[in-house]
Design a protein around this motif. Sequence first.
Motif, PDB file in Angstrom:
ATOM      1  N   SER A  30     -18.555  10.047  38.880  1.00 37.18           N
ATOM      2  CA  SER A  30     -17.635   8.958  39.216  1.00 37.18           C
ATOM      3  C   SER A  30     -18.307   7.815  39.983  1.00 37.18           C
ATOM      4  O   SER A  30     -17.636   7.033  40.653  1.00 37.18           O
ATOM      5  N   MET A  31     -19.638   7.717  39.870  1.00 36.83           N
ATOM      6  CA  MET A  31     -20.333   6.666  40.614  1.00 36.83           C
ATOM      7  C   MET A  31     -19.962   5.268  40.160  1.00 36.83           C
ATOM      8  O   MET A  31     -19.814   4.359  40.966  1.00 36.83           O
ATOM      9  N   LYS A  32     -19.845   5.118  38.863  1.00 39.60           N
ATOM     10  CA  LYS A  32     -19.516   3.797  38.304  1.00 39.60           C
ATOM     11  C   LYS A  32     -18.152   3.334  38.836  1.00 39.60           C
ATOM     12  O   LYS A  32     -17.979   2.175  39.219  1.00 39.60           O
ATOM     13  N   LYS A  33     -17.226   4.276  38.874  1.00 39.69           N
ATOM     14  CA  LYS A  33     -15.876   3.968  39.374  1.00 39.69           C
ATOM     15  C   LYS A  33     -15.935   3.518  40.842  1.00 39.69           C
ATOM     16  O   LYS A  33     -15.150   2.681  41.277  1.00 39.69           O
ATOM     17  N   HIS A  34     -16.867   4.067  41.579  1.00 36.52           N
ATOM     18  CA  HIS A  34     -16.989   3.745  43.013  1.00 36.52           C
ATOM     19  C   HIS A  34     -18.189   2.846  43.294  1.00 36.52           C
ATOM     20  O   HIS A  34     -18.782   2.926  44.368  1.00 36.52           O
ATOM     21  N   GLN A  35     -18.516   1.995  42.344  1.00 34.62           N
ATOM     22  CA  GLN A  35     -19.701   1.132  42.471  1.00 34.62           C
ATOM     23  C   GLN A  35     -19.672   0.320  43.775  1.00 34.62           C
ATOM     24  O   GLN A  35     -20.698   0.148  44.416  1.00 34.62           O
ATOM     25  N   GLY A  36     -18.482  -0.150  44.166  1.00 38.29           N
ATOM     26  CA  GLY A  36     -18.341  -0.936  45.401  1.00 38.29           C
ATOM     27  C   GLY A  36     -18.743  -0.125  46.626  1.00 38.29           C
ATOM     28  O   GLY A  36     -19.328  -0.654  47.574  1.00 38.29           O
ATOM     29  N   GLN A  37     -18.424   1.172  46.611  1.00 40.99           N
ATOM     30  CA  GLN A  37     -18.760   2.051  47.753  1.00 40.99           C
ATOM     31  C   GLN A  37     -20.246   2.374  47.802  1.00 40.99           C
ATOM     32  O   GLN A  37     -20.782   2.646  48.880  1.00 40.99           O
ATOM     33  N   MET A  93     -32.675   3.854  45.175  1.00 41.59           N
ATOM     34  CA  MET A  93     -31.218   3.689  45.030  1.00 41.59           C
ATOM     35  C   MET A  93     -30.793   2.257  45.331  1.00 41.59           C
ATOM     36  O   MET A  93     -29.882   1.715  44.706  1.00 41.59           O
ATOM     37  N   LYS A  94     -31.476   1.638  46.291  1.00 45.43           N
ATOM     38  CA  LYS A  94     -31.153   0.265  46.687  1.00 45.43           C
ATOM     39  C   LYS A  94     -31.247  -0.689  45.496  1.00 45.43           C
ATOM     40  O   LYS A  94     -30.428  -1.582  45.323  1.00 45.43           O
ATOM     41  N   THR A  95     -32.267  -0.490  44.684  1.00 42.96           N
ATOM     42  CA  THR A  95     -32.435  -1.317  43.481  1.00 42.96           C
ATOM     43  C   THR A  95     -31.438  -0.891  42.412  1.00 42.96           C
ATOM     44  O   THR A  95     -30.808  -1.723  41.759  1.00 42.96           O
ATOM     45  N   MET A  96     -31.304   0.415  42.233  1.00 42.72           N
ATOM     46  CA  MET A  96     -30.484   0.943  41.140  1.00 42.72           C
ATOM     47  C   MET A  96     -28.998   0.575  41.252  1.00 42.72           C
ATOM     48  O   MET A  96     -28.351   0.377  40.227  1.00 42.72           O
ATOM     49  N   ILE A  97     -28.468   0.505  42.481  1.00 40.82           N
ATOM     50  CA  ILE A  97     -27.024   0.268  42.614  1.00 40.82           C
ATOM     51  C   ILE A  97     -26.599  -1.107  42.095  1.00 40.82           C
ATOM     52  O   ILE A  97     -25.420  -1.342  41.845  1.00 40.82           O
ATOM     53  N   THR A  98     -27.567  -2.012  41.932  1.00 44.30           N
ATOM     54  CA  THR A  98     -27.213  -3.341  41.418  1.00 44.30           C
ATOM     55  C   THR A  98     -27.487  -3.443  39.911  1.00 44.30           C
ATOM     56  O   THR A  98     -27.300  -4.496  39.318  1.00 44.30           O
ATOM     57  N   ASP A 100     -26.632  -2.150  36.163  1.00 44.15           N
ATOM     58  CA  ASP A 100     -25.630  -1.428  35.382  1.00 44.15           C
ATOM     59  C   ASP A 100     -26.218  -0.258  34.597  1.00 44.15           C
ATOM     60  O   ASP A 100     -25.608   0.802  34.493  1.00 44.15           O
ATOM     61  N   SER A 101     -27.436  -0.460  34.051  1.00 40.14           N
ATOM     62  CA  SER A 101     -28.028   0.606  33.215  1.00 40.14           C
ATOM     63  C   SER A 101     -28.299   1.880  34.031  1.00 40.14           C
ATOM     64  O   SER A 101     -28.270   2.979  33.482  1.00 40.14           O
ATOM     65  N   GLY A 106     -27.621   7.519  33.798  1.00 45.79           N
ATOM     66  CA  GLY A 106     -27.669   8.701  34.678  1.00 45.79           C
ATOM     67  C   GLY A 106     -28.825   8.712  35.664  1.00 45.79           C
ATOM     68  O   GLY A 106     -28.978   9.665  36.433  1.00 45.79           O
ATOM     69  N   SER A 107     -29.652   7.654  35.670  1.00 50.97           N
ATOM     70  CA  SER A 107     -30.820   7.680  36.569  1.00 50.97           C
ATOM     71  C   SER A 107     -30.416   7.577  38.040  1.00 50.97           C
ATOM     72  O   SER A 107     -31.009   8.227  38.901  1.00 50.97           O
ATOM     73  N   LEU A 108     -29.383   6.794  38.336  1.00 54.68           N
ATOM     74  CA  LEU A 108     -28.902   6.694  39.720  1.00 54.68           C
ATOM     75  C   LEU A 108     -28.341   8.039  40.185  1.00 54.68           C
ATOM     76  O   LEU A 108     -28.602   8.487  41.308  1.00 54.68           O
TER      77      LEU A 108
END
Length: 186
Positions: A30-37, A93-98, A100-101, A106-108
């Motif tokens: 559910s990371m995509k759903k909580h992208q803001g968090q 993670m800092k780079t990955m959270i911005t 979309d891919s 699934g890499s994040l």
Amino acid sequence: MRVSVTLLQYEHGIIRQVIDVLGEMVKHNSMKKHQGQMKHIVKFLDEYLDRYHHGKEEKLLFPMAAKRSKELVPEIAKLVSEHTEARASIAKMKTMITTDSAYADGSLAAVSKQLVDSMIRHIRHEEDVVYPKTEEALSLDDDLKLIKKYEVFNAPFGPDFARLGEEFGVKLQDDVLGPGFFSGIN
Ligand SMILES: [Fe+2]
Ligand SMILES: [Fe+2]
């Protein structure tokens, strides 16, 4: 009991709250759903886990413990190398959270899972083995000196830093998992 150890155990509680929520997100995809968090979670991991908590262990508690107990020296070296690995994961993670891919492929989630699993093991080992041995090794005078050094170390983070970290953990659980999700679980 040594207050210098108890204070860091308290921080473990706050860190576990956030790490456990991240673990639940990975489990439920559910990371995509909580992208803001995710932005707030990575900020917490960078500032509270790495700079604030690991900073105090590496710069203050561990050097004092290693001075008092030779037995702890290899244990501490291993813990510090785990901090370094965690720091590298947080930087990724800092780079990955911005990106979309990173959510889609699934890499994040993979980097996050590695960090969650390793930090849970790490904190358990500190709580079960290294902290109790440290408490035995430190004198009351060592304890007092460390507490004073913690105050100096913590000051640049600002007077509200600890409280805000704690509030973030509680709010994150409620926002992502629903109110009271972990109630009854310690
Ligand atoms: Fe640690
Ligand atoms: Fe720790």
